[in-house]
Scaffold this motif. Structure first.
Motif, PDB file in Angstrom:
ATOM      1  N   ALA A  77     -36.538 -35.480  39.945  1.00  0.00           N
ATOM      2  CA  ALA A  77     -37.743 -34.778  39.488  1.00  0.00           C
ATOM      3  C   ALA A  77     -38.090 -33.667  40.468  1.00  0.00           C
ATOM      4  O   ALA A  77     -37.779 -33.749  41.657  1.00  0.00           O
ATOM      5  N   GLU A  78     -38.747 -32.650  39.927  1.00  0.00           N
ATOM      6  CA  GLU A  78     -39.238 -31.517  40.717  1.00  0.00           C
ATOM      7  C   GLU A  78     -40.689 -31.283  40.324  1.00  0.00           C
ATOM      8  O   GLU A  78     -41.010 -31.238  39.142  1.00  0.00           O
ATOM      9  N   PHE A  79     -41.561 -31.158  41.313  1.00  0.00           N
ATOM     10  CA  PHE A  79     -42.981 -30.952  41.056  1.00  0.00           C
ATOM     11  C   PHE A  79     -43.480 -29.756  41.864  1.00  0.00           C
ATOM     12  O   PHE A  79     -43.072 -29.555  43.012  1.00  0.00           O
ATOM     13  N   ARG A  80     -44.390 -29.003  41.269  1.00  0.00           N
ATOM     14  CA  ARG A  80     -45.086 -27.991  42.056  1.00  0.00           C
ATOM     15  C   ARG A  80     -46.050 -28.713  42.995  1.00  0.00           C
ATOM     16  O   ARG A  80     -46.701 -29.693  42.612  1.00  0.00           O
ATOM     17  N   ALA A  81     -46.128 -28.237  44.224  1.00  0.00           N
ATOM     18  CA  ALA A  81     -47.037 -28.834  45.200  1.00  0.00           C
ATOM     19  C   ALA A  81     -47.427 -27.780  46.222  1.00  0.00           C
ATOM     20  O   ALA A  81     -46.726 -26.784  46.389  1.00  0.00           O
ATOM     21  N   GLY A  82     -48.533 -27.992  46.875  1.00  0.00           N
ATOM     22  CA  GLY A  82     -48.989 -27.075  47.914  1.00  0.00           C
ATOM     23  C   GLY A  82     -49.176 -27.809  49.225  1.00  0.00           C
ATOM     24  O   GLY A  82     -49.194 -29.045  49.268  1.00  0.00           O
ATOM     25  N   SER A  83     -49.306 -27.044  50.308  1.00  0.00           N
ATOM     26  CA  SER A  83     -49.587 -27.643  51.612  1.00  0.00           C
ATOM     27  C   SER A  83     -50.327 -26.634  52.471  1.00  0.00           C
ATOM     28  O   SER A  83     -49.821 -25.543  52.741  1.00  0.00           O
ATOM     29  N   THR A  92     -54.583 -27.130  62.938  1.00  0.00           N
ATOM     30  CA  THR A  92     -55.137 -28.383  62.426  1.00  0.00           C
ATOM     31  C   THR A  92     -56.129 -28.119  61.302  1.00  0.00           C
ATOM     32  O   THR A  92     -56.995 -27.258  61.418  1.00  0.00           O
ATOM     33  N   GLY A  93     -55.985 -28.880  60.228  1.00  0.00           N
ATOM     34  CA  GLY A  93     -56.918 -28.774  59.107  1.00  0.00           C
ATOM     35  C   GLY A  93     -56.668 -27.601  58.181  1.00  0.00           C
ATOM     36  O   GLY A  93     -57.373 -27.458  57.177  1.00  0.00           O
ATOM     37  N   ARG A  94     -55.667 -26.756  58.486  1.00  0.00           N
ATOM     38  CA  ARG A  94     -55.376 -25.602  57.626  1.00  0.00           C
ATOM     39  C   ARG A  94     -53.882 -25.335  57.468  1.00  0.00           C
ATOM     40  O   ARG A  94     -53.434 -24.875  56.435  1.00  0.00           O
ATOM     41  N   GLY A  95     -53.116 -25.581  58.517  1.00  0.00           N
ATOM     42  CA  GLY A  95     -51.697 -25.232  58.502  1.00  0.00           C
ATOM     43  C   GLY A  95     -50.864 -26.157  57.634  1.00  0.00           C
ATOM     44  O   GLY A  95     -51.179 -27.337  57.483  1.00  0.00           O
ATOM     45  N   TRP A  96     -49.785 -25.589  57.083  1.00  0.00           N
ATOM     46  CA  TRP A  96     -48.910 -26.424  56.260  1.00  0.00           C
ATOM     47  C   TRP A  96     -48.089 -27.357  57.140  1.00  0.00           C
ATOM     48  O   TRP A  96     -48.076 -27.247  58.367  1.00  0.00           O
ATOM     49  N   LEU A  97     -47.372 -28.291  56.495  1.00  0.00           N
ATOM     50  CA  LEU A  97     -46.627 -29.302  57.242  1.00  0.00           C
ATOM     51  C   LEU A  97     -45.527 -28.676  58.088  1.00  0.00           C
ATOM     52  O   LEU A  97     -44.796 -27.805  57.620  1.00  0.00           O
ATOM     53  N   ALA A 124     -45.948 -40.030  58.313  1.00  0.00           N
ATOM     54  CA  ALA A 124     -46.050 -40.185  59.757  1.00  0.00           C
ATOM     55  C   ALA A 124     -46.607 -38.919  60.396  1.00  0.00           C
ATOM     56  O   ALA A 124     -46.517 -37.828  59.829  1.00  0.00           O
ATOM     57  N   ASP A 125     -47.199 -39.069  61.568  1.00  0.00           N
ATOM     58  CA  ASP A 125     -47.651 -37.913  62.348  1.00  0.00           C
ATOM     59  C   ASP A 125     -46.439 -37.070  62.742  1.00  0.00           C
ATOM     60  O   ASP A 125     -45.316 -37.561  62.805  1.00  0.00           O
ATOM     61  N   LYS A 126     -46.693 -35.781  63.026  1.00  0.00           N
ATOM     62  CA  LYS A 126     -45.580 -34.881  63.354  1.00  0.00           C
ATOM     63  C   LYS A 126     -46.034 -33.821  64.342  1.00  0.00           C
ATOM     64  O   LYS A 126     -47.104 -33.226  64.190  1.00  0.00           O
ATOM     65  N   LYS A 127     -45.201 -33.560  65.365  1.00  0.00           N
ATOM     66  CA  LYS A 127     -45.471 -32.451  66.276  1.00  0.00           C
ATOM     67  C   LYS A 127     -45.184 -31.141  65.554  1.00  0.00           C
ATOM     68  O   LYS A 127     -44.191 -31.028  64.833  1.00  0.00           O
ATOM     69  N   CYS A 128     -46.037 -30.165  65.746  1.00  0.00           N
ATOM     70  CA  CYS A 128     -45.785 -28.860  65.145  1.00  0.00           C
ATOM     71  C   CYS A 128     -44.747 -28.111  65.983  1.00  0.00           C
ATOM     72  O   CYS A 128     -44.379 -28.546  67.079  1.00  0.00           O
ATOM     73  N   ASN A 129     -44.260 -26.993  65.460  1.00  0.00           N
ATOM     74  CA  ASN A 129     -43.165 -26.280  66.110  1.00  0.00           C
ATOM     75  C   ASN A 129     -43.612 -25.400  67.275  1.00  0.00           C
ATOM     76  O   ASN A 129     -42.792 -24.909  68.030  1.00  0.00           O
ATOM     77  N   SER A 169     -54.629 -27.355  50.606  1.00  0.00           N
ATOM     78  CA  SER A 169     -55.052 -28.593  51.262  1.00  0.00           C
ATOM     79  C   SER A 169     -55.362 -28.330  52.734  1.00  0.00           C
ATOM     80  O   SER A 169     -55.215 -27.214  53.226  1.00  0.00           O
ATOM     81  N   ASN A 170     -55.747 -29.387  53.430  1.00  0.00           N
ATOM     82  CA  ASN A 170     -55.973 -29.302  54.870  1.00  0.00           C
ATOM     83  C   ASN A 170     -54.669 -29.479  55.649  1.00  0.00           C
ATOM     84  O   ASN A 170     -54.693 -29.626  56.865  1.00  0.00           O
ATOM     85  N   GLY A 171     -53.558 -29.498  54.953  1.00  0.00           N
ATOM     86  CA  GLY A 171     -52.252 -29.664  55.591  1.00  0.00           C
ATOM     87  C   GLY A 171     -51.378 -30.677  54.880  1.00  0.00           C
ATOM     88  O   GLY A 171     -50.160 -30.678  55.030  1.00  0.00           O
ATOM     89  N   CYS A 172     -51.982 -31.554  54.091  1.00  0.00           N
ATOM     90  CA  CYS A 172     -51.217 -32.534  53.327  1.00  0.00           C
ATOM     91  C   CYS A 172     -50.444 -31.845  52.196  1.00  0.00           C
ATOM     92  O   CYS A 172     -50.653 -30.671  51.908  1.00  0.00           O
ATOM     93  N   ILE A 173     -49.582 -32.610  51.541  1.00  0.00           N
ATOM     94  CA  ILE A 173     -48.923 -32.144  50.321  1.00  0.00           C
ATOM     95  C   ILE A 173     -49.814 -32.526  49.152  1.00  0.00           C
ATOM     96  O   ILE A 173     -50.200 -33.683  49.013  1.00  0.00           O
TER      97      ILE A 173
END
Length: 200
Positions: A77-83, A92-97, A124-129, A169-173
């Protein structure tokens, strides 16, 4: 029959055969392209039938990104999604994954968080680049709905397709309510993923 006539007939037959081959190849093209697209999305997915998720971020428009359900090398399956609302994965609270592989945690149909309710999958939590190793946390795949999965009366609980901000979103999918429910049903049949790969 003269040699000239025979040569003309042979050339005509060859031309017809070539034209027919082109038509046949053209008919196969969509199927071949679909297989190539599926292989590109699946990438190095395990061939043992394991289910995983893949999120392809769209840098031009994060709200037009794509979430794939992959089983082995097959895209189910393929779905449109945002992040997020920005491509800065450290914000934090704005950036994509941030890119990388995430462990997929528990899934809920009646999640009752402060901001997120109803259908949700914990990541899971993730360090940003960048950002000196800043950790992004409280990450989910979710939608906009009430705890029981119904549509609410406020903007935060009611999805409106005509509102492009609903994919932000605030960063989630973030997905459409009916599509996250469809994905849950699909995963119930095929197995729940242990990993999510994010790229883009």
């Amino acid at each position: 029959m003269s040699i000239t006539t025979s040569s003309r007939l042979a050339r005509s037959a060859a031309a017809a055969l070539a034209a027919g081959s082109i038509v046949l190849l053209a008919g196969l093209a969509p199927s071949a392209q679909a297989e190539e697209a599926a292989a590109a999305v699946a990438g190095s997915a395990p061939q043992d039938g394991t289910v995983q998720l893949k999120f392809d971020k769209n840098r031009k428009d994060p709200s037009e990104s794509r979430l794939y359900v992959i089983k082995g090398r097959e895209v189910l399956a393929e779905f449109r999604a945002g992040s997020g609302t920005t491509t800065d994965d450290c914000e934090t609270g704005r950036g994509w994954l941030p890119n990388g592989t995430y462990t997929v945690g528990q899934h809920y149909e009646t999640y009752n968080g402060r901001l997120i309710k109803g259908y949700a999958i914990r990541l899971a939590d993730k360090k940003c680049n960048g950002g000196a190793g800043r950790v992004r946390n409280e990450l989910f795949i979710h939608s906009e709905m009430n705890r029981d999965g119904s549509q609410g009366s406020t903007e935060k609980r009611r999805w409106t397709d005509s509102n492009p901000n609903d994919f932000r979103s605030n960063g989630c999918i973030k997905m459409r309510p009916e599509e996250i429910k469809k994905m849950f049903r699909l995963l119930e049949r095929n197995g729940w993923p242990k990993t999510l790969r994010v790229a883009g």
